[in-house]
Design a protein around this motif. Structure first.
Motif, PDB file in Angstrom:
ATOM      1  N   PHE A 542       0.872  -1.193   0.000  1.00 42.35           N
ATOM      2  CA  PHE A 542       0.000   0.000   0.000  1.00 42.35           C
ATOM      3  C   PHE A 542       0.901   1.233   0.000  1.00 42.35           C
ATOM      4  O   PHE A 542       2.057   1.154   0.437  1.00 42.35           O
ATOM      5  CB  PHE A 542      -0.946  -0.018   1.206  1.00 42.35           C
ATOM      6  N   PRO A 543       0.420   2.342  -0.487  1.00 39.08           N
ATOM      7  CA  PRO A 543       1.249   3.546  -0.523  1.00 39.08           C
ATOM      8  C   PRO A 543       1.018   4.435   0.701  1.00 39.08           C
ATOM      9  O   PRO A 543      -0.093   4.507   1.215  1.00 39.08           O
ATOM     10  CB  PRO A 543       0.750   4.265  -1.778  1.00 39.08           C
ATOM     11  N   ILE A 544       2.070   5.078   1.161  1.00 36.31           N
ATOM     12  CA  ILE A 544       1.926   6.152   2.145  1.00 36.31           C
ATOM     13  C   ILE A 544       1.887   7.454   1.348  1.00 36.31           C
ATOM     14  O   ILE A 544       2.752   7.704   0.497  1.00 36.31           O
ATOM     15  CB  ILE A 544       3.117   6.152   3.123  1.00 36.31           C
ATOM     16  N   ILE A 545       0.863   8.248   1.624  1.00 34.14           N
ATOM     17  CA  ILE A 545       0.665   9.481   0.852  1.00 34.14           C
ATOM     18  C   ILE A 545       0.895  10.679   1.766  1.00 34.14           C
ATOM     19  O   ILE A 545       0.504  10.645   2.933  1.00 34.14           O
ATOM     20  CB  ILE A 545      -0.761   9.477   0.269  1.00 34.14           C
ATOM     21  N   ASP A 546       1.554  11.677   1.249  1.00 39.24           N
ATOM     22  CA  ASP A 546       1.791  12.945   1.953  1.00 39.24           C
ATOM     23  C   ASP A 546       0.488  13.436   2.583  1.00 39.24           C
ATOM     24  O   ASP A 546      -0.523  13.564   1.898  1.00 39.24           O
ATOM     25  CB  ASP A 546       2.309  13.941   0.891  1.00 39.24           C
ATOM     26  N   THR A 547       0.515  13.699   3.894  1.00 39.95           N
ATOM     27  CA  THR A 547      -0.701  14.195   4.541  1.00 39.95           C
ATOM     28  C   THR A 547      -0.697  15.711   4.674  1.00 39.95           C
ATOM     29  O   THR A 547      -1.604  16.283   5.259  1.00 39.95           O
ATOM     30  CB  THR A 547      -0.883  13.579   5.939  1.00 39.95           C
ATOM     31  N   GLY A 548       0.369  16.349   4.213  1.00 43.32           N
ATOM     32  CA  GLY A 548       0.426  17.807   4.287  1.00 43.32           C
ATOM     33  C   GLY A 548       1.039  18.318   5.575  1.00 43.32           C
ATOM     34  O   GLY A 548       0.841  19.466   5.952  1.00 43.32           O
ATOM     35  N   GLU A 549       1.787  17.472   6.292  1.00 40.65           N
ATOM     36  CA  GLU A 549       2.407  17.955   7.529  1.00 40.65           C
ATOM     37  C   GLU A 549       3.508  18.966   7.205  1.00 40.65           C
ATOM     38  O   GLU A 549       4.036  18.986   6.100  1.00 40.65           O
ATOM     39  CB  GLU A 549       2.973  16.800   8.355  1.00 40.65           C
ATOM     40  N   ARG A 550       3.783  19.811   8.196  1.00 37.44           N
ATOM     41  CA  ARG A 550       4.830  20.822   7.994  1.00 37.44           C
ATOM     42  C   ARG A 550       5.849  20.753   9.119  1.00 37.44           C
ATOM     43  O   ARG A 550       5.501  20.521  10.268  1.00 37.44           O
ATOM     44  CB  ARG A 550       4.195  22.217   7.965  1.00 37.44           C
ATOM     45  N   ASP A 551       7.112  20.971   8.747  1.00 37.23           N
ATOM     46  CA  ASP A 551       8.203  20.900   9.722  1.00 37.23           C
ATOM     47  C   ASP A 551       8.243  22.109  10.636  1.00 37.23           C
ATOM     48  O   ASP A 551       8.686  22.037  11.765  1.00 37.23           O
ATOM     49  CB  ASP A 551       9.562  20.862   9.014  1.00 37.23           C
ATOM     50  N   THR A 552       7.858  23.247  10.109  1.00 35.94           N
ATOM     51  CA  THR A 552       7.957  24.458  10.910  1.00 35.94           C
ATOM     52  C   THR A 552       6.651  25.221  10.800  1.00 35.94           C
ATOM     53  O   THR A 552       5.919  25.112   9.826  1.00 35.94           O
ATOM     54  CB  THR A 552       9.086  25.386  10.399  1.00 35.94           C
ATOM     55  N   ARG A 553       6.411  25.978  11.830  1.00 32.74           N
ATOM     56  CA  ARG A 553       5.164  26.707  11.910  1.00 32.74           C
ATOM     57  C   ARG A 553       5.374  27.794  12.933  1.00 32.74           C
ATOM     58  O   ARG A 553       6.140  27.615  13.880  1.00 32.74           O
ATOM     59  CB  ARG A 553       4.102  25.715  12.398  1.00 32.74           C
ATOM     60  N   ALA A 554       4.709  28.925  12.782  1.00 29.57           N
ATOM     61  CA  ALA A 554       4.884  29.995  13.756  1.00 29.57           C
ATOM     62  C   ALA A 554       4.535  29.481  15.154  1.00 29.57           C
ATOM     63  O   ALA A 554       5.220  29.757  16.131  1.00 29.57           O
ATOM     64  CB  ALA A 554       3.997  31.175  13.381  1.00 29.57           C
ATOM     65  N   MET A 555       3.469  28.694  15.242  1.00 25.70           N
ATOM     66  CA  MET A 555       3.006  28.187  16.534  1.00 25.70           C
ATOM     67  C   MET A 555       3.656  26.840  16.819  1.00 25.70           C
ATOM     68  O   MET A 555       3.075  25.799  16.578  1.00 25.70           O
ATOM     69  CB  MET A 555       1.480  28.051  16.473  1.00 25.70           C
ATOM     70  N   GLY A 556       4.890  26.872  17.290  1.00 27.60           N
ATOM     71  CA  GLY A 556       5.517  25.610  17.672  1.00 27.60           C
ATOM     72  C   GLY A 556       6.332  25.004  16.554  1.00 27.60           C
ATOM     73  O   GLY A 556       6.341  25.504  15.433  1.00 27.60           O
TER      74      GLY A 556
END
Ligand code: H79
Length: 603
Positions: A542-556
Motif C-alpha cells: 500500500f502507498p503512504i501518501i503525503d498528509t500535508g504535515e509541515r516541519d515548521t510553523r509559527a506556533m511551535g
C-alpha cells in the motif's frame, strides 16, 4: 535521565545556567522536563493512597487572566488563557492594574462546591497562584493578592475551604513554584519581555515568596489535601525536597504531585490531558480540560460532551488513575452554564456508578472491543461504549467464573461460557444511560488474559502501545493546535530498514470482516512510498501518501497532520493472527504511524 544529568550539571554551575535551562525547556515546549516527569513509575506514598478512593476531582483555574478572558486591548489570543500575560507580553505595570477592575461578585464558594458534588467528584484543586504571580488569597508575603488589591476584597480560598469542609470535599491548592511573571527573581518574565532586571536569584524568590506563601496556604485554611505544583523549571533536587518537607510538616496528611520536580512528591501527575492506553501502576492522575483552555476564554465554548467526559473518566479509572477535570470560571466568578449542565449530566451517571469509579481498580483485561472495564473485589463493571447490536456481549479471556450479570436497572442477564468467552445476552436496545454498565459478579477474584481480542461488529483500534516493534520506536509526537493547547499522539517512528516492522498479535473468536485503515502522518519526502501490510502469511502493498504535515510553523516546531488511508477489507477466521506493517523502501522511513483501525465492513 536527561533531566538528572541536566540538574546535577546545573547545580554545579549555579543558578544563572539553570535559568537558561528553564528558558530553553520553554522554547521546545511540552518536554518531559517541563512537567518534571521522570522515567519510571511513581508508586505513590502511603499518604497518597486516598487518591484512589477519589478518582474524580474538580480542577479550577481562576485568576486575573479570567478577567481578561483571552482578550487584551481588543486582540483575541486563542489558546490557554492563563498564559495571556506572556502571550500578549503585557508589561508588569499594566498587569498590576487589572485587580482594580477584578470584582467577581458572582463568586459563591457554596455553589462551586455543590457543582463538584453534583458532578460526582470528591475533591477540588484550585489555582492559589498561577504563573502570573497573583495570589488568589490574602497574603502577608506579597501585596499582589486579591484581598489587598481588588475591590472584591474577599478571600475566595477562605470561603472555599469553609464550603469544602462543610460538604466533605477535599481541597487542594495549585501553586506555580517557578514561573512568576511579577517577580524579578521568578522565572519567565523579567528576563523575557520585561527586560532590564538585574541578575535573577531564584533561591531568593523561593525563600521570599514561595516558601512563605505555601506556609500561609497550609496554616490558614484548615486541612489541605494537596499542593499541586507545576512546571518545575530550574528547581534543584534540594529545593524540591525542601518544599515537599514543608508541606508534610504543615499538613501531615497533605500530598504533593510529581510536578514539584526531581522525582520527589507523593504521586504522579501525567502530562496535561494525557490518558495512558494501558493500565499503569502507582498513584497517578490525569489532568484534563473541559474545553481548549484552563483559564476562562470568552470565545471558547468547545466543551466536551457529558458522554465524552464520562468516557475519559472511565478510561482513566480503568487504567488505574484519577481524573482531574478543569473548569474556568469567568472574571465575575461564574462557571459557564454550559459546563455546569454538562458536569451535572456526568454526575448523574457517576452517582449511579460510584462503586465502579471511586475506589475501583483497573481492568484485568487487555484492550476490549466494546469498551472498558473497572473492577472492585469480585465485581466487574463493563462500561459498554459500543452497544452490541446483536445482543451478544462477549467477555473474552475471562479466567474467573461468573455467578451473575445484570444491568444498572437491576435486570438480570443470561450468560453462558462458550468457546469465544463468556457471552452475556443483553437487550438489543441500548439502555438509556450515558454509558451503559453491565455488572458482573464473579465467584473468585477477577482474573483475565491481557491478550487483545478483535470482535466482529465493533469499531476497534490496534494502538501503537500494543504493537511489537522491530527497527522502529514508539514516540510521543506533540504539537500545539492553539497557543499552549497541546496534542500528543503515540506513534511508531524512526523506521530504520525495510525489515523494520510494527506487529500486532490478537485473537479472533468468530469469523470477522473489517475495513482496515492506517492512521499516520507523513510529508512530501514520504509521498507515495511503498509499504507492506502482512496479514499472517499474506502480503499486500500500500502507498503512504503525503498528509500535508509541515516541519515548521509559527506556533511551535511542527504541524503533523494525521489522516487515515484505507488499505481495504480483511477477513479473519477464529484463531491467533498477526498484522504487521513495514516500509518497503527507504523513502518511507520518515512516516509516523499512529494506529490501525478496524471498521466492520458490513458484508
Ligand atoms: O495550568 C495549566 C497550564 O497553564 C500549565 N499547566 C496546566 C495545568 C502549564 N504551564 N506550562 N505549561 C503548561 C506548558 C506550556 C508550554 C507552553 Fe509555551 C506555553 C507552550 C506555549 C505556551 C512556553 C512558552 C513554551 C512555549 C512558549
Amino acid at each position: 535521565m536527561k533531566q538528572k544529568i541536566a540538574f546535577s550539571f546545573l547545580a554545579a554551575l549555579g543558578m544563572s545556567l539553570s535559568v537558561q535551562a528553564a528558558q530553553s525547556d520553554a522554547a521546545d515546549g511540552n518536554s518531559a522536563d517541563m512537567w518534571g516527569q521522570q522515567d519510571g513509575i511513581f508508586l505513590g506514598t502511603e499518604r497518597a493512597q486516598w487518591l484512589k478512593d477519589s478518582r474524580f476531582g474538580l480542577f479550577v483555574h481562576w485568576g486575573l487572566y479570567s478577567e481578561l478572558g483571552g482578550q487584551w486591548k481588543d486582540t483575541t489570543y486563542f489558546g490557554i488563557s492563563e498564559w495571556i500575560m506572556k502571550r500578549a507580553e503585557i508589561p508588569v505595570a499594566e498587569y498590576r492594574k487589572i485587580p482594580e477592575r477584578f470584582d467577581p461578585v458572582d463568586f459563591d464558594a457554596g455553589d462551586w462546591v455543590q457543582l463538584a458534588k453534583d458532578a460526582g467528584m470528591k475533591h477540588m484543586k484550585i489555582t492559589a497562584k498561577h504563573h502570573d504571580g497573583f495570589a488568589m488569597f490574602k497574603s502577608a508575603t506579597s501585596p499582589f493578592n486579591i484581598v489587598d488589591t481588588s475591590p472584591f476584597g474577599r478571600d475566595p480560598m477562605k470561603e472555599l475551604s469553609e464550603a469544602c469542609a462543610e460538604e466533605g470535599i477535599r481541597l487542594g491548592f495549585y501553586y506555580s513554584q517557578s514561573f512568576d511573571w511579577n517577580e524579578k527573581d521568578g522565572i519567565g518574565n523579567f528576563h523575557d519581555w520585561e527586560r532590564g532586571a538585574p541578575d535573577r536569584d531564584f533561591n531568593r524568590y523561593l525563600a521570599n515568596k514561595v516558601f512563605p506563601q505555601i506556609r500561609e496556604l497550609l496554616t490558614q485554611y484548615g486541612p489541605i489535601s494537596t499542593v499541586w505544583f507545576d512546571t518545575p523549571g530550574p528547581m534543584t533536587p534540594e529545593q524540591s525536597k525542601a518544599l515537599v518537607d514543608l508541606v508534610h510538616e504543615l499538613q501531615p496528611e497533605g500530598i504533593v504531585n510529581s510536578r514539584i520536580g526531581n522525582g520527589v512528591g507523593d504521586y504522579e501527575t501525567l502530562g496535561d490531558q494525557d490518558i495512558p492506553r494501558l493500565p499503569r501502576p502507582g498513584v497517578w492522575e490525569t489532568c484534563d480540560t473541559t474545553n481548549d483552555t484552563w483559564g476562562y476564554a470568552y470565545y471558547d465554548r468547545n466543551f466536551k460532551s457529558a458522554r465524552e467526559i464520562a468516557e475519559r473518566l472511565v478510561r482513566v479509572v480503568s487504567r488505574g488513575g484519577s481524573y482531574l477535570l478543569n473548569v474556568g470560571p469567568d472574571g465575575n466568578g461564574k462557571i459557564p452554564d454550559d459546563i455546569q449542565n454538562i458536569l451535572r449530566e456526568v454526575g448523574k451517571w457517576v452517582h449511579t456508578h460510584e462503586e465502579a469509579i471511586h475506589g475501583a481498580d483497573s481492568t484485568p483485561f487487555g484492550p476490549l472491543a466494546w469498551g472498558e472495564v473497572t473492577a472492585r473485589d469480585k465485581t466487574l463493571f463493563l462500561h459498554v461504549f459500543q452497544w452490541p447490536e446483536d445482543g451478544r456481549l462477549i467477555l473474552p479471556g475471562l479466567e474467573s467464573t461468573v455467578s451473575q450479570a445484570r444491568l444498572t436497572s437491576g435486570q438480570w442477564l443470561n450468560f453462558a461460557t462458550q468457546e469465544e468467552g463468556v457471552v452475556i445476552t443483553v437487550p438489543k436496545a441500548k439502555p438509556d444511560e450515558l454509558i451503559p454498565v453491565v455488572i458482573v459478579e464473579l465467584k473468585d477474584a477477577p482474573s483475565a488474559s491481557r491478550d487483545q481480542y478483535v470482535l466482529g461488529g465493533f469499531k476497534q483500534t490496534l494502538e501503537t502501545a500494543t504493537a511489537e516493534l522491530s527497527g522502529a520506536e514508539l514516540k510521543e509526537v506533540k504539537w500545539m493546535e492553539k497557543f499552549g493547547d497541546w496534542k500528543h499522539v503515540d506513534s511508531v517512528v524512526g523506521w530504520e530498514t525495510t525489515d523494520a516492522s510494527a506487529t500486532w498479535t490478537f485473537k479472533v473468536v468468530e469469523p470477522v470482516s473489517f475495513y482496515l485503515d492506517v492512521e499516520y502522518t507523513a510529508g512530501v519526502e514520504e509521498d507515495n512510498s511503498e509499504w507492506e501490510l502482512r496479514i499472517n502469511d499474506e502480503t499486500r502493498p500500500f502507498p503512504i501518501i503525503d498528509t500535508g504535515e509541515r516541519d515548521t510553523r509559527a506556533m511551535g516546531p511542527e504541524l503533523p497532520r494525521y489522516r487515515n488511508y484505507r488499505i481495504g477489507i480483511i477477513d479473519l477466521q477464529p484463531g491467533t493472527h498477526t498484522l504487521s506493517i513495514s516500509p518497503s523502501e527507504a523513502a518511507g522511513f520518515g512516516a509516523r504511524i499512529k494506529a490501525l483501525h478496524l471498521t466492520p465492513s458490513g458484508l
